[in-house]
Scaffold this active site. Structure first.
Site, PDB file in Angstrom:
ATOM      1  N   GLY A 178       2.011   7.155  28.395  1.00 21.76           N
ATOM      2  CA  GLY A 178       3.226   7.860  27.975  1.00 21.76           C
ATOM      3  C   GLY A 178       3.936   8.591  29.100  1.00 21.76           C
ATOM      4  O   GLY A 178       4.866   9.355  28.864  1.00 21.76           O
ATOM      5  N   GLU A 200       8.537   5.255  30.461  1.00 13.17           N
ATOM      6  CA  GLU A 200       9.129   4.655  29.263  1.00 13.17           C
ATOM      7  C   GLU A 200       8.948   3.140  29.299  1.00 13.17           C
ATOM      8  O   GLU A 200       8.643   2.559  30.347  1.00 13.17           O
ATOM      9  CB  GLU A 200      10.611   5.011  29.207  1.00 13.17           C
ATOM     10  CG  GLU A 200      10.808   6.497  28.950  1.00 13.17           C
ATOM     11  CD  GLU A 200      12.273   6.888  28.902  1.00 13.17           C
ATOM     12  OE1 GLU A 200      13.104   6.028  28.624  1.00 13.17           O
ATOM     13  OE2 GLU A 200      12.545   8.076  29.133  1.00 13.17           O
ATOM     14  N   THR A 250      12.051  13.677  21.471  1.00 15.83           N
ATOM     15  CA  THR A 250      11.006  14.415  22.191  1.00 15.83           C
ATOM     16  C   THR A 250      11.412  15.872  22.413  1.00 15.83           C
ATOM     17  O   THR A 250      10.634  16.788  22.129  1.00 15.83           O
ATOM     18  CB  THR A 250      10.759  13.735  23.564  1.00 15.83           C
ATOM     19  OG1 THR A 250      10.537  12.351  23.333  1.00 15.83           O
ATOM     20  CG2 THR A 250       9.570  14.332  24.283  1.00 15.83           C
ATOM     21  N   VAL A 251      12.605  16.091  22.923  1.00 16.61           N
ATOM     22  CA  VAL A 251      13.030  17.458  23.256  1.00 16.61           C
ATOM     23  C   VAL A 251      13.636  18.156  22.033  1.00 16.61           C
ATOM     24  O   VAL A 251      13.293  19.303  21.722  1.00 16.61           O
ATOM     25  CB  VAL A 251      14.045  17.454  24.429  1.00 16.61           C
ATOM     26  CG1 VAL A 251      14.406  18.884  24.818  1.00 16.61           C
ATOM     27  CG2 VAL A 251      13.488  16.704  25.634  1.00 16.61           C
ATOM     28  N   ASP A 285      17.233   8.482  38.072  1.00 17.35           N
ATOM     29  CA  ASP A 285      17.028   9.790  37.445  1.00 17.35           C
ATOM     30  C   ASP A 285      16.975  10.876  38.535  1.00 17.35           C
ATOM     31  O   ASP A 285      17.629  11.917  38.421  1.00 17.35           O
ATOM     32  CB  ASP A 285      15.724   9.751  36.636  1.00 17.35           C
ATOM     33  CG  ASP A 285      15.343  11.103  36.083  1.00 17.35           C
ATOM     34  OD1 ASP A 285      15.843  11.463  35.005  1.00 17.35           O
ATOM     35  OD2 ASP A 285      14.545  11.815  36.736  1.00 17.35           O
ATOM     36  N   LYS A 334      19.684  14.087  39.396  1.00 15.49           N
ATOM     37  CA  LYS A 334      19.279  15.486  39.606  1.00 15.49           C
ATOM     38  C   LYS A 334      19.722  15.966  40.992  1.00 15.49           C
ATOM     39  O   LYS A 334      20.156  17.111  41.148  1.00 15.49           O
ATOM     40  CB  LYS A 334      17.770  15.615  39.440  1.00 15.49           C
ATOM     41  CG  LYS A 334      17.333  15.380  37.989  1.00 15.49           C
ATOM     42  CD  LYS A 334      15.848  15.145  37.883  1.00 15.49           C
ATOM     43  CE  LYS A 334      15.421  14.897  36.446  1.00 15.49           C
ATOM     44  NZ  LYS A 334      14.049  14.418  36.328  1.00 15.49           N
ATOM     45  N   GLY A 362      13.000  19.756  34.155  1.00 14.21           N
ATOM     46  CA  GLY A 362      12.425  20.257  32.900  1.00 14.21           C
ATOM     47  C   GLY A 362      12.291  21.765  32.827  1.00 14.21           C
ATOM     48  O   GLY A 362      13.290  22.492  32.843  1.00 14.21           O
ATOM     49  N   ILE A 382      11.162  23.876  34.926  1.00 10.36           N
ATOM     50  CA  ILE A 382      11.233  24.667  36.169  1.00 10.36           C
ATOM     51  C   ILE A 382      12.632  25.266  36.321  1.00 10.36           C
ATOM     52  O   ILE A 382      13.618  24.533  36.326  1.00 10.36           O
ATOM     53  CB  ILE A 382      10.935  23.786  37.405  1.00 10.36           C
ATOM     54  CG1 ILE A 382       9.618  23.032  37.221  1.00 10.36           C
ATOM     55  CG2 ILE A 382      10.897  24.642  38.664  1.00 10.36           C
ATOM     56  CD1 ILE A 382       9.333  22.013  38.312  1.00 10.36           C
ATOM     57  N   GLU A 396      20.219  23.907  32.302  1.00 16.68           N
ATOM     58  CA  GLU A 396      18.980  24.135  33.071  1.00 16.68           C
ATOM     59  C   GLU A 396      17.986  22.980  32.918  1.00 16.68           C
ATOM     60  O   GLU A 396      17.322  22.580  33.880  1.00 16.68           O
ATOM     61  CB  GLU A 396      18.329  25.449  32.598  1.00 16.68           C
ATOM     62  CG  GLU A 396      17.068  25.835  33.341  1.00 16.68           C
ATOM     63  CD  GLU A 396      17.314  26.113  34.816  1.00 16.68           C
ATOM     64  OE1 GLU A 396      17.978  27.109  35.115  1.00 16.68           O
ATOM     65  OE2 GLU A 396      16.847  25.317  35.663  1.00 16.68           O
TER      66      GLU A 396
END
Ligand code: NAP
Length: 457
Positions: A207, A210, A35-36, A221, A225, A154, A156, A149
């Site tokens: 979507g 997951e 994806t990234v 997650d 962070k 994401g 931001i 970053e």
């Protein structure tokens, strides 16, 4: 200003900007083309000339490590660059962009890359939250950069503001919504009255979640962070394991209704804060679903968006809002880092190092004070409310509001029952734990349905 005379020379490019072909080349290895990674490759291709001018050097992607060499990945991921030998690839690179995810082999590959003198960019929050110290030490030892970053929220900008822009200030608190999947689910539950399970299924269909949503819905997650933000904000190593973490799987449609009745909404919050005590300072890092007032700015953060407040002594309150995930937004943050590490490579010098001089201890949750919302199913008979209030009072917990609804006789052989929703003033977490223990063995309390914290007042 006079119009240009016909004899004036035609405007030319800035004389200080050398032609592209004279710029040095930087060899970039990209680990992962999902994806990234695929979006990062697209942006490097589409903006190559601009990036070269901004960096003062040309980015040359020398290879893209993936697991499956056969899969067609579209025009921006050239097949001839694909390799399954990530280890050989990182040894050839000046800059390594890690977008594989997971702990291994990402961790070993980044260490190997740095040992070979490459600066690294990663979006891997799980790895940083677990092994950040080791990665920072490797970056120091080999005199290379470690940028991340994209690992927090994401697109931001948060890591750079906390690590650099606010480096002269004293951060007190960072509070925010940093997981889009759980925000989407809670938002859907609030808008439609759906159960957690139904909202999750919709999020998966669209979507936003997951197939295996565990890391998101269990709060891991967001906790990763929070650990990264706490480490940066308080100049202290805070690992994922230091973050108190509760997910949203226990949030019910009834909790959402109760929140609405109280003029509140439920959000999964990541909170890191400086705790000032007589004995000194400590830090708290925690993730849990909490009821916040409907008019709180975080209450209006809908769908999969992220938003984060930072409170600092001199700067006051700052709010950051935007897309916390997705290929293209996350790639924007990765590219920003890539430009930074590439510039440092061309012009010399290295970016910010790990700052952990404060070495503050992390406060266990039990020592913090919180306001609570407590939902109980109880026997519907005189004296029960007084008994519950008495138990709470015994532990120093005072009630702010109470709401009672009779439920009627639920099962044969069992008396009538009632539902009560209690909100409390701030009390010690350990005191609430003790009160809940008592309720779990009390004949009057048929079930403890929910316990949520109240924040944002
Ligand atoms: P993804 O779509 O699952 O892509 C992962 C890529 O890495 C795939 O191309 C995969 O190869 C490759 N890969 C995985 N393990 C590998 C191995 N052992 N050897 C070689 N290649 C391997 O993941 P993503 O969503 O792009 O996420 C990448 C990173 O960005 C993660 O750390 C994630 O936490 C972070 N991130 C993602 C987002 C987001 O919105 N997706 C947002 C912020 C941060 P194959 O294609 O051959 O399977």
């Amino acid at each position: 200003m006079t119009p240009r005379e016909s004899s004036d020379p035609a405007p030319t490019a800035d004389a200080a900007t050398p032609p592209l072909e004279q710029l040095p080349t930087l060899r970039v290895a990209v680990l992962g083309a999902g994806t990234v990674g695929s979006e990062v490759l697209r942006l490097i291709q589409q903006q190559g000339k601009d990036l070269a001018q901004r960096i003062g050097g040309r980015l040359e992607v020398i290879g893209v490590a993936v697991r499956d060499l056969e899969r067609d990945r579209g025009e921006h991921v050239p097949t001839e660059l694909l390799t399954a030998d990530a280890s050989a690839l990182v040894r050839e690179a000046d800059l390594v962009v890690e977008l594989m995810g997971g702990i291994e082999p990402a961790r070993s590959l980044l260490l190997e890359a740095m040992a070979h003198g490459a600066s690294v960019v990663t979006a891997n929050k799980a790895l940083l939250a677990q092994d950040g110290a080791e990665l920072y030490e490797a970056a120091d030892e080999h005199g290379v950069d470690l940028y991340f970053e994209a690992a927090v929220a994401g697109a931001i900008p948060l890591v750079r503001p906390v690590r650099e822009s606010l480096a002269g200030d004293r951060i007190q608190r960072v509070l925010g919504i940093v997981n889009g999947t759980t925000n989407y689910i809670l938002d859907a539950m609030t808008r439609t009255g759906a159960s957690f399970e139904d909202a999750l299924a919709t999020a998966q269909e669209l979507g936003y979640a997951e197939a295996d949503p565990t890391a998101d819905v269990q709060g891991h997650d967001a906790a990763a962070k929070a650990s990264i933000l706490a480490s940066l904000a308080f100049h202290t190593r805070v690992r994922a394991a230091d973050v108190h973490c509760e997910g949203i799987t226990a949030v019910t449609a009834q909790d959402i209704i109760a929140a609405e009745r109280m003029g509140r909404v439920i959000k999964l919050l990541s909170i890191v804060e400086r705790i000032e005590e007589e004995a000194g300072e400590r830090v708290s890092a925690r993730v849990y679903p909490a009821l916040i007032p409907e008019n709180h700015p975080l209450a209006s953060v809908s769908e999969a968006f992220n938003a984060v407040f930072i409170e600092a002594d001199a700067a006051g309150s700052l709010m950051f809002y935007g897309q916390g995930a997705g290929g293209s937004p996350t790639a924007s943050a990765v590219l920003g880092d890539l430009v930074s590490v590439a510039r440092a490579r061309v012009r010399g010098g290295v970016g910010p190092r790990e700052s952990r001089y404060a070495g503050l201890d992390v406060v266990p949750l039990t020592e913090l004070r919180s306001a609570f919302y407590l939902s109980l199913t109880v026997e519907d008979r005189p004296g029960v409310l007084a008994e519950i209030a008495g138990t709470l009072s015994e532990y120093g917990i005072s009630i702010s509001t109470i709401h009672q609804e009779p439920l009627g006789a639920q099962e044969e052989g069992r008396g009538a029952s009632a539902h009560i929703g209690i909100s409390t003033h701030r009390a010690l977490e350990s005191a609430m734990d003790a009160a809940l223990d008592r309720f779990s063995t009390s004949a009057a309390v048929l079930s403890i349905d929910s316990i949520l914290r109240i924040e944002g007042d």
